[in-house]
Scaffold this motif. Structure first.
Motif, PDB file in Angstrom:
ATOM      1  N   THR A  14       0.830  -1.207   0.000  1.00  0.00           N
ATOM      2  CA  THR A  14       0.000   0.000   0.000  1.00  0.00           C
ATOM      3  C   THR A  14       0.861   1.253   0.000  1.00  0.00           C
ATOM      4  N   THR A  15       1.929   1.238   0.790  1.00  0.00           N
ATOM      5  CA  THR A  15       2.828   2.395   0.856  1.00  0.00           C
ATOM      6  C   THR A  15       3.506   2.631  -0.491  1.00  0.00           C
ATOM      7  N   VAL A  16       3.978   1.566  -1.112  1.00  0.00           N
ATOM      8  CA  VAL A  16       4.690   1.691  -2.396  1.00  0.00           C
ATOM      9  C   VAL A  16       3.748   2.135  -3.511  1.00  0.00           C
ATOM     10  N   VAL A  17       2.602   1.424  -3.645  1.00  0.00           N
ATOM     11  CA  VAL A  17       1.698   1.672  -4.774  1.00  0.00           C
ATOM     12  C   VAL A  17       0.904   2.965  -4.602  1.00  0.00           C
ATOM     13  N   ASP A  18       0.381   3.208  -3.400  1.00  0.00           N
ATOM     14  CA  ASP A  18      -0.540   4.335  -3.213  1.00  0.00           C
ATOM     15  C   ASP A  18       0.160   5.627  -2.806  1.00  0.00           C
ATOM     16  N   ILE A  19       1.395   5.552  -2.365  1.00  0.00           N
ATOM     17  CA  ILE A  19       2.098   6.770  -1.946  1.00  0.00           C
ATOM     18  C   ILE A  19       3.413   6.949  -2.720  1.00  0.00           C
ATOM     19  N   TYR A  20       4.330   5.984  -2.583  1.00  0.00           N
ATOM     20  CA  TYR A  20       5.660   6.133  -3.199  1.00  0.00           C
ATOM     21  C   TYR A  20       5.576   6.216  -4.723  1.00  0.00           C
ATOM     22  N   LYS A  21       4.910   5.237  -5.336  1.00  0.00           N
ATOM     23  CA  LYS A  21       4.816   5.202  -6.795  1.00  0.00           C
ATOM     24  C   LYS A  21       3.908   6.299  -7.332  1.00  0.00           C
ATOM     25  N   ARG A  22       2.908   6.684  -6.561  1.00  0.00           N
ATOM     26  CA  ARG A  22       1.926   7.677  -7.020  1.00  0.00           C
ATOM     27  C   ARG A  22       2.444   9.104  -6.899  1.00  0.00           C
ATOM     28  N   PHE A  23       3.264   9.396  -5.855  1.00  0.00           N
ATOM     29  CA  PHE A  23       3.663  10.787  -5.609  1.00  0.00           C
ATOM     30  C   PHE A  23       5.174  11.020  -5.637  1.00  0.00           C
ATOM     31  N   ILE A  24       5.954  10.046  -5.202  1.00  0.00           N
ATOM     32  CA  ILE A  24       7.388  10.285  -5.014  1.00  0.00           C
ATOM     33  C   ILE A  24       8.214   9.883  -6.228  1.00  0.00           C
ATOM     34  N   ASN A  25       7.964   8.692  -6.766  1.00  0.00           N
ATOM     35  CA  ASN A  25       8.760   8.199  -7.896  1.00  0.00           C
ATOM     36  C   ASN A  25       7.819   7.597  -8.937  1.00  0.00           C
ATOM     37  N   LYS A  26       7.249   8.467  -9.796  1.00  0.00           N
ATOM     38  CA  LYS A  26       6.227   8.031 -10.739  1.00  0.00           C
ATOM     39  C   LYS A  26       6.780   7.234 -11.923  1.00  0.00           C
ATOM     40  N   LYS A  27       8.045   7.380 -12.230  1.00  0.00           N
ATOM     41  CA  LYS A  27       8.603   6.750 -13.429  1.00  0.00           C
ATOM     42  C   LYS A  27       9.777   5.836 -13.091  1.00  0.00           C
ATOM     43  N   GLY A  28       9.688   5.149 -11.970  1.00  0.00           N
ATOM     44  CA  GLY A  28      10.748   4.240 -11.569  1.00  0.00           C
ATOM     45  C   GLY A  28      10.722   2.947 -12.364  1.00  0.00           C
ATOM     46  N   SER A  29      11.805   2.181 -12.256  1.00  0.00           N
ATOM     47  CA  SER A  29      11.905   0.885 -12.940  1.00  0.00           C
ATOM     48  C   SER A  29      11.285  -0.214 -12.080  1.00  0.00           C
ATOM     49  N   ASP A  30      11.025  -1.375 -12.707  1.00  0.00           N
ATOM     50  CA  ASP A  30      10.494  -2.517 -11.966  1.00  0.00           C
ATOM     51  C   ASP A  30      11.429  -2.918 -10.833  1.00  0.00           C
ATOM     52  N   ARG A  31      12.740  -2.917 -11.128  1.00  0.00           N
ATOM     53  CA  ARG A  31      13.715  -3.271 -10.101  1.00  0.00           C
ATOM     54  C   ARG A  31      13.711  -2.255  -8.967  1.00  0.00           C
ATOM     55  N   GLY A  32      13.540  -0.986  -9.315  1.00  0.00           N
ATOM     56  CA  GLY A  32      13.492   0.066  -8.297  1.00  0.00           C
ATOM     57  C   GLY A  32      12.291  -0.078  -7.385  1.00  0.00           C
ATOM     58  N   TYR A  33      11.126  -0.370  -7.975  1.00  0.00           N
ATOM     59  CA  TYR A  33       9.918  -0.560  -7.155  1.00  0.00           C
ATOM     60  C   TYR A  33      10.014  -1.814  -6.294  1.00  0.00           C
ATOM     61  N   LEU A  34      10.655  -2.858  -6.821  1.00  0.00           N
ATOM     62  CA  LEU A  34      10.858  -4.080  -6.041  1.00  0.00           C
ATOM     63  C   LEU A  34      11.741  -3.791  -4.823  1.00  0.00           C
ATOM     64  N   ASN A  35      12.817  -3.052  -5.044  1.00  0.00           N
ATOM     65  CA  ASN A  35      13.708  -2.691  -3.931  1.00  0.00           C
ATOM     66  C   ASN A  35      12.981  -1.816  -2.907  1.00  0.00           C
ATOM     67  N   ALA A  36      12.162  -0.881  -3.426  1.00  0.00           N
ATOM     68  CA  ALA A  36      11.390  -0.020  -2.524  1.00  0.00           C
ATOM     69  C   ALA A  36      10.417  -0.846  -1.693  1.00  0.00           C
ATOM     70  N   SER A  37       9.815  -1.857  -2.317  1.00  0.00           N
ATOM     71  CA  SER A  37       8.884  -2.736  -1.600  1.00  0.00           C
ATOM     72  C   SER A  37       9.588  -3.440  -0.443  1.00  0.00           C
ATOM     73  N   ARG A  38      10.800  -3.900  -0.686  1.00  0.00           N
ATOM     74  CA  ARG A  38      11.546  -4.584   0.377  1.00  0.00           C
ATOM     75  C   ARG A  38      11.937  -3.603   1.493  1.00  0.00           C
ATOM     76  N   VAL A  39      12.306  -2.387   1.111  1.00  0.00           N
ATOM     77  CA  VAL A  39      12.675  -1.382   2.116  1.00  0.00           C
ATOM     78  C   VAL A  39      11.475  -1.041   2.999  1.00  0.00           C
ATOM     79  N   PHE A  40      10.323  -0.803   2.373  1.00  0.00           N
ATOM     80  CA  PHE A  40       9.134  -0.456   3.152  1.00  0.00           C
ATOM     81  C   PHE A  40       8.615  -1.648   3.966  1.00  0.00           C
ATOM     82  N   THR A  41       8.818  -2.847   3.460  1.00  0.00           N
ATOM     83  CA  THR A  41       8.477  -4.027   4.248  1.00  0.00           C
ATOM     84  C   THR A  41       9.283  -4.038   5.538  1.00  0.00           C
ATOM     85  N   PHE A  42      10.571  -3.752   5.427  1.00  0.00           N
ATOM     86  CA  PHE A  42      11.441  -3.703   6.608  1.00  0.00           C
ATOM     87  C   PHE A  42      11.007  -2.592   7.568  1.00  0.00           C
TER      88      PHE A  42
END
Length: 566
Positions: free
Chosen positions: A434-462
């Protein structure tokens, strides 16, 4: 625990974790990390949905709740099958058609971005707190077994779960939950058989239920309509329906489970499977608590089940006072056993008068035992002003560790660990997605790569794991954990459900109206909760109706304002 129990516990957990990590290998993007590439079959979806809801809290608190106050909590789930039907008809096909990652993406398409963010934020608040409670529950086990402070065991459990979740993502969680539920169901059946086996030779299953029933523990159905009564047929059917509809329809920890289905049919079948199995499963868990109560009518139970606090007072200046209370408790239980013998003999002879007299004597002794318990609580409070006096969460654990044979203790404790791992991993994963898709990807990094979003998902999970762990350190102050989680959900779920129902069914209402209606709804719900004028399950209905009615009113006033301006 014995060495064999530790071996059983260790290898059960090792097999589950290794299987999940094996199944989650090769994840390359957030499609795989968040929704498992949308490839899971219906039975995997169904068991994953059940495992997410059936946390360690279920297996620790539910038997203790039944032991203390009977089986009335079973009514909490009466609205679940109805909620599953509504979800299958409405929510599932829409979510699948839109191919969304989270439920809140739909709200921006239907309303606007601020409504999406508000709803996602409400979810993050309540799920972040409740996940902390979920982590705390199994830490009670290690605290009791190892005689360590619960703070240290909470840190131990939380760290393991966080590391496991960061690695695996949704695919690992789902496949792991498949094995978890198989082991859990088998272990629960074994536990039920063992409780009956431990009863005296001349006492069978029906005799145990009869004894428990006569003392008011089998009160599973209450037809009275009382807004202040927590558990009745009506709170379960109405309030429970709205709570379950919101939980399974709008909570990302559950929506994320059935979004992994390979088709609409698989998601629907998984939800219907949950609706059919959850009520009898919960009934059986509560029944185990009732059977434990029956067992302790023939054996002296602990007067206080939290061994950590008992050990603390035994080494304190109040040790002699404690010993005197326990001596009275043991003497009282000898008399209770005589009352039980009289009751069973009168029952066999069909002497209703003597049978009733024996039960009344037993109830009287139970009241004396309650008074002794109050004396002990006062003593515990003197010795430790911060002591938590609600020990429901320790009852079943204490019974298992003191009575079950070697090997089975390790398996039952592994079950509670597995339940915690499944529910906690799923919750933390949903918070991160929810944090990655609804906040990070929507407002902070709209044009990131798949690998970047995957890494962000792991960071926010932690990060969410750390937040939940901090909440867990304060969870001991919340009393019965099962009720605490459901009360917390009821403060938010009604409002969230109201937003989604307006989105699905009231097409004329816009985003601004529903946004402000949701904020006012939360204010109303919190005021009602603080004034304690009705049972918490009704808050789900109140929140939902408040959002719908106020948003309708706001939209109507907005239209009239536009007309008058023209």
């Amino acid at each position: 625990m014995s060495t064999i129990d530790w071996i059983v516990l260790f290898f059960t957990l090792l097999i589950i974790v290794a299987y999940g990590m094996y199944k989650s290998r090769g994840i390359k993007n957030i499609e795989g990390y968040i929704v498992g590439d949308r490839q899971l079959p219906w039975y995997n979806v169904g068991l994953s949905v059940m495992a997410t809801q059936a946390s360690a809290i279920t297996f620790l608190s539910a038997p203790g709740l039944a032991y203390s106050s009977g089986m009335s909590f079973a009514q909490f789930y009466f609205g679940l099958p109805l909620a599953m039907i509504v979800l299958c008809i409405t929510f599932v096909p829409i979510f699948h058609r839109l191919r969304i990652y989270t439920a809140y993406e739909f709200l921006e398409k239907r309303f606007d971005v601020q409504t999406r963010v508000l709803t996602a934020s409400l979810f993050l608040i309540q799920r972040g707190i409740s996940t902390g409670i979920t982590i705390f529950a199994p830490s009670i086990i290690l605290s009791s077994i190892l005689h360590l402070d619960v703070t240290y065991t909470t840190l131990m459990i939380g760290s393991v779960v966080i590391l496991y979740t960061v690695w695996g993502g949704t695919k690992a969680v789902s496949y792991t939950q498949l094995l978890q539920m198989a082991i859990i169901i088998g272990a629960l059946l074994t536990a039920g058989v063992m409780v009956v086996h431990l009863l005296p030779d001349n006492i069978g299953f029906l005799d145990a239920l009869h004894i428990a029933g006569k003392t008011g523990k089998t009160n599973a159905i209450d037809w009275t309509f009382d807004l202040e009564n927590q558990y009745t047929v009506w709170t379960g059917l109405i309030g429970g329906f709205f709570l379950q509809l919101s939980y399974f329809g709008t909570d990302q920890s559950q929506v994320g489970r059935y979004l992994t289905g390979s088709s609409v049919r698989d998601s629907r079948m998984g939800l219907l499977m949950n609706g059919l199995l959850k009520v009898p499963m919960q009934f059986c868990i509560l029944l185990i608590g009732v059977l434990v109560f029956a067992y302790y009518q023939f054996n002296t139970p602990p007067l206080f089940f939290n061994n950590v606090e008992v050990n603390r007072i035994e080494k304190s200046a109040y040790a002699s006072d404690y010993a005197q209370i326990i001596q009275k408790h043991e003497s009282l239980n000898e008399t209770k056993r005589e009352n039980i013998k009289q009751f069973l003999a009168a029952k066999a002879q069909k002497n209703a008068q003597v049978e009733e007299a024996a039960i009344q004597a037993l109830k009287s002794k139970n009241q004396e035992d309650i008074a002794l318990r109050a004396d002990l609580e006062s003593l515990l409070k003197k010795n430790n002003p911060q002591v938590e006096l609600n020990d429901n969460n320790y009852i079943f654990l204490s019974f298992v560790t003191n009575t079950f044979p070697i090997g089975l203790i390790g398996l039952l404790i592994a079950v509670i660990f597995l339940a915690s791992m499944g529910a906690t991993a799923s919750a933390i994963n949903s918070l991160a997605s929810t944090t990655v898709v609804d906040i990070y990807k929507r407002f902070i990094n709209k044009k990131g790569s798949d690998r970047g979003y995957l890494n962000a998902s792991r960071v926010f999970t932690f990060l969410w794991g750390i937040i939940a762990l901090l909440v867990a350190l304060f969870a001991s102050q919340l009393g019965n954990l099962l009720e605490a989680v459901n009360i917390l959900g009821s403060l938010f779920y009604g409002t969230i459900l109201g937003i989604f129902l307006v989105a699905f069914y009231l097409k004329s209402i816009g985003g601004k109206a529903v946004f402000w209606a949701a904020i006012l709804s939360e204010i109303v719900v919190f005021i009602i909760w603080k004034t304690d004028i009705m049972a918490y399950l009704w808050l789900n209905l109140v929140g939902c109706i408040t959002v719908i009615s106020i948003s309708f009113l706001f939209q109507l006033l907005s239209r009239r304002s536009k007309i008058s301006t023209i």
